[in-house]
Structure formats: structure tokens, C-alpha cells
Design a protein around this motif. Sequence first.
Motif, PDB file in Angstrom:
ATOM      1  N   ALA A  48      45.908  30.085  49.811  1.00 60.14           N
ATOM      2  CA  ALA A  48      46.882  31.169  49.362  1.00 60.14           C
ATOM      3  C   ALA A  48      46.754  32.500  49.874  1.00 60.14           C
ATOM      4  O   ALA A  48      45.955  33.378  49.329  1.00 60.14           O
ATOM      5  CB  ALA A  48      46.887  31.427  47.896  1.00 60.14           C
ATOM      6  N   PRO A  49      46.899  32.546  51.113  1.00 56.24           N
ATOM      7  CA  PRO A  49      46.458  33.934  52.078  1.00 56.24           C
ATOM      8  C   PRO A  49      47.001  35.345  51.572  1.00 56.24           C
ATOM      9  O   PRO A  49      46.256  36.166  51.985  1.00 56.24           O
ATOM     10  CB  PRO A  49      46.784  33.778  53.454  1.00 56.24           C
ATOM     11  CG  PRO A  49      47.984  32.633  53.344  1.00 56.24           C
ATOM     12  CD  PRO A  49      47.592  31.601  52.077  1.00 56.24           C
ATOM     13  N   ARG A  50      48.011  35.016  50.961  1.00 54.22           N
ATOM     14  CA  ARG A  50      48.711  36.359  50.493  1.00 54.22           C
ATOM     15  C   ARG A  50      47.774  37.235  49.360  1.00 54.22           C
ATOM     16  O   ARG A  50      47.780  38.319  49.129  1.00 54.22           O
ATOM     17  CB  ARG A  50      50.226  36.189  50.017  1.00 54.22           C
ATOM     18  CG  ARG A  50      50.947  35.933  51.206  1.00 54.22           C
ATOM     19  CD  ARG A  50      52.474  35.745  50.888  1.00 54.22           C
ATOM     20  NE  ARG A  50      52.777  37.408  50.583  1.00 54.22           N
ATOM     21  CZ  ARG A  50      53.186  37.540  49.269  1.00 54.22           C
ATOM     22  NH1 ARG A  50      53.134  36.939  48.360  1.00 54.22           N
ATOM     23  NH2 ARG A  50      53.999  38.710  49.307  1.00 54.22           N
ATOM     24  N   ALA A  51      47.030  36.169  48.576  1.00 52.02           N
ATOM     25  CA  ALA A  51      46.260  36.436  47.382  1.00 52.02           C
ATOM     26  C   ALA A  51      45.008  37.239  47.938  1.00 52.02           C
ATOM     27  O   ALA A  51      44.340  38.115  46.965  1.00 52.02           O
ATOM     28  CB  ALA A  51      46.081  35.278  46.595  1.00 52.02           C
ATOM     29  N   ARG A  52      44.611  37.127  49.193  1.00 57.18           N
ATOM     30  CA  ARG A  52      43.435  37.717  49.556  1.00 57.18           C
ATOM     31  C   ARG A  52      43.377  39.309  49.489  1.00 57.18           C
ATOM     32  O   ARG A  52      42.486  40.109  49.212  1.00 57.18           O
ATOM     33  CB  ARG A  52      42.945  37.352  50.934  1.00 57.18           C
ATOM     34  CG  ARG A  52      42.694  35.812  51.355  1.00 57.18           C
ATOM     35  CD  ARG A  52      42.377  35.530  52.712  1.00 57.18           C
ATOM     36  NE  ARG A  52      42.604  33.996  52.815  1.00 57.18           N
ATOM     37  CZ  ARG A  52      43.087  33.503  53.857  1.00 57.18           C
ATOM     38  NH1 ARG A  52      43.490  34.207  55.088  1.00 57.18           N
ATOM     39  NH2 ARG A  52      43.236  32.187  54.055  1.00 57.18           N
ATOM     40  N   GLY A 162      46.388  37.231  39.477  1.00 55.18           N
ATOM     41  CA  GLY A 162      45.829  36.038  40.448  1.00 55.18           C
ATOM     42  C   GLY A 162      47.046  35.207  40.997  1.00 55.18           C
ATOM     43  O   GLY A 162      48.161  36.103  41.345  1.00 55.18           O
ATOM     44  N   GLY A 163      46.938  34.138  41.358  1.00 57.26           N
ATOM     45  CA  GLY A 163      47.747  33.463  42.164  1.00 57.26           C
ATOM     46  C   GLY A 163      48.272  31.910  41.568  1.00 57.26           C
ATOM     47  O   GLY A 163      47.245  31.599  40.774  1.00 57.26           O
ATOM     48  N   PHE A 164      49.025  31.303  42.051  1.00 56.18           N
ATOM     49  CA  PHE A 164      50.389  31.732  42.835  1.00 56.18           C
ATOM     50  C   PHE A 164      51.217  32.285  41.657  1.00 56.18           C
ATOM     51  O   PHE A 164      51.332  31.611  40.446  1.00 56.18           O
ATOM     52  CB  PHE A 164      51.138  30.709  43.655  1.00 56.18           C
ATOM     53  CG  PHE A 164      50.655  30.016  44.862  1.00 56.18           C
ATOM     54  CD1 PHE A 164      50.170  31.003  45.768  1.00 56.18           C
ATOM     55  CD2 PHE A 164      50.618  28.795  45.101  1.00 56.18           C
ATOM     56  CE1 PHE A 164      49.700  30.503  46.947  1.00 56.18           C
ATOM     57  CE2 PHE A 164      49.875  28.269  46.127  1.00 56.18           C
ATOM     58  CZ  PHE A 164      49.641  29.014  47.034  1.00 56.18           C
ATOM     59  N   THR A 165      52.069  33.382  42.054  1.00 54.82           N
ATOM     60  CA  THR A 165      53.095  33.960  41.022  1.00 54.82           C
ATOM     61  C   THR A 165      54.072  32.960  40.561  1.00 54.82           C
ATOM     62  O   THR A 165      54.321  32.820  39.429  1.00 54.82           O
ATOM     63  CB  THR A 165      53.714  35.208  41.575  1.00 54.82           C
ATOM     64  OG1 THR A 165      52.552  35.869  42.285  1.00 54.82           O
ATOM     65  CG2 THR A 165      54.291  35.835  40.481  1.00 54.82           C
ATOM     66  N   ASP A 166      54.401  32.164  41.624  1.00 56.13           N
ATOM     67  CA  ASP A 166      55.579  31.283  41.281  1.00 56.13           C
ATOM     68  C   ASP A 166      54.995  29.854  40.924  1.00 56.13           C
ATOM     69  O   ASP A 166      55.791  29.047  40.609  1.00 56.13           O
ATOM     70  CB  ASP A 166      56.348  30.991  42.572  1.00 56.13           C
ATOM     71  CG  ASP A 166      55.554  30.655  43.775  1.00 56.13           C
ATOM     72  OD1 ASP A 166      54.812  31.767  44.268  1.00 56.13           O
ATOM     73  OD2 ASP A 166      55.715  29.905  44.316  1.00 56.13           O
ATOM     74  N   CYS A 167      53.504  30.009  40.668  1.00 58.55           N
ATOM     75  CA  CYS A 167      53.256  28.381  40.388  1.00 58.55           C
ATOM     76  C   CYS A 167      52.315  28.611  39.031  1.00 58.55           C
ATOM     77  O   CYS A 167      52.803  28.754  37.863  1.00 58.55           O
ATOM     78  CB  CYS A 167      52.443  27.808  41.417  1.00 58.55           C
ATOM     79  SG  CYS A 167      51.704  26.149  41.198  1.00 58.55           S
ATOM     80  N   CYS A 168      50.909  28.926  39.178  1.00 58.66           N
ATOM     81  CA  CYS A 168      49.986  28.955  38.063  1.00 58.66           C
ATOM     82  C   CYS A 168      50.156  30.016  37.120  1.00 58.66           C
ATOM     83  O   CYS A 168      50.161  30.090  35.985  1.00 58.66           O
ATOM     84  CB  CYS A 168      48.688  28.776  38.759  1.00 58.66           C
ATOM     85  SG  CYS A 168      48.372  27.198  39.435  1.00 58.66           S
ATOM     86  N   VAL A 169      50.537  31.094  37.793  1.00 59.17           N
ATOM     87  CA  VAL A 169      50.969  32.465  36.842  1.00 59.17           C
ATOM     88  C   VAL A 169      52.156  32.187  35.934  1.00 59.17           C
ATOM     89  O   VAL A 169      51.960  32.450  34.913  1.00 59.17           O
ATOM     90  CB  VAL A 169      50.922  33.548  37.995  1.00 59.17           C
ATOM     91  CG1 VAL A 169      51.460  34.891  36.900  1.00 59.17           C
ATOM     92  CG2 VAL A 169      49.426  34.081  38.554  1.00 59.17           C
TER      93      VAL A 169
END
Length: 228
Positions: A48-52, A162-169
Amino acid sequence: MRAFVYGEARDVAPAEFPDYLDPATTAVISIDMHRGHLDDSPDCPCPAPRAREIVDGIDRFHDAARARGVRVVHVKSVLRPDGADDLGGIPAAWRRTFPLHVGPIPNAAGHALEGSPWTEWVTRVEPQDLRVENKRRLSAFYPTDLDFLLRNQRITTVVLNGGFTDCCVLNTAFDANNHNYRVIVLRDLTRGTDPKLEQAALAMVSLHLGLVVESGDLLTQWGAPPAR
């Protein structure tokens, strides 16, 4: 107070949302900020590179939340070492569908295995923080003891980062709402698969599940930390 409704910034009266803005009954839930998503390595099993880019911001926000007496809960995906929770049984759906978009993920089988380096935290975890380390699927509530933990701490509002916004969040936001928690999602401290899906997920939250705000605006509503 500024909130984002269907992607548009709106002025919202804090008096309309007192149950969302009480730090005494609020917990921050930080989702899946571990090496299995964030490691800058070709072996990263679910990158999830955008979350770095939000790691430092999350750490700063957590410091500010702790200073105001808000509890911080770190949630991460951890599977049994033999894969019985996933590839050793009925595999999680994302393993088959997500590669249709991103292509093969070389080390996906190693994702979240207990005892592997991929389950190590990247964001900072302090001794007073709470941890939930048995997330098996997309929601931080399933099949974990997060709901029990929050209720035992008399928490009624959850703030998600955290991440992913469109998945786990997003899944956690739906579950939190279905469990009757007040939900806040931090727009500047979540990251999705890509900007388009991130914006779509936040729009859904804003219409159906809770408030979408930026971390600085929420801290302002919580007020300054008590003097020491």
C-alpha cells in the motif's frame, strides 16, 4: 467545524454533533499500519505504497490524541503461521480479485503470517496504547475482540486512520456504524488504492456512516491538552 460531505468542504456546527466530539468517550483506531503494507521492498506481500506518506502524520496525531487523554488502538492483520485462517482454508476474496487490477503480487502468500516481519508495526506504538492483533479479514471488528474492548472502555466514538480507505477503513466504518458507534474518518490520515477510490470511500462515509474531517480540525474541537 469543517467537514467533508461528498467531497466538498462544509461548515458544520459542532453543537449538532456533541456525541462525536467528546474526547472522554473517543478512541482512535489505527488500521493496518504494518510492514506487510508499508515496506519498501519487492517482497512486500500486500503493498500500500500511498500509505507510507501518512506514517509521520499518524504518529504526530496519536501523540496529540494521547496528550488529550484519547485512547489509541492499533489494529493489524495477523494470520496463523500455517495459513489456516486464509490460504490453508477458504482464501480471502481479495487474493483472487485484487490481482485482476494490480497484476500478480509475488509474495502475497506471506501476507500477515504470525511471526513474520510483515506483521511488525511501522507507526509508533506506545506502552499505554491498546492493541488488537488478530484481524483476519477486512473489518477491524471481525473476528476480533475490538467491540468488547471498546465497550469495556466505555467508548462510543471511533476515529479511523490508516489504510486502505476503500477497503479495511471503509469496512471498519460500516461495522462501527452497525455496532452503533459514532464514526469519524480522518481524510488526511487515510490512504486508498488510488485517489479515485479513496474519494469514493470517503464520500460514502460522509453520506451514510459518519463525519469525514481532517486531523487538525478534530484536534481543535477536542481543545488544548490539559496543563501539566
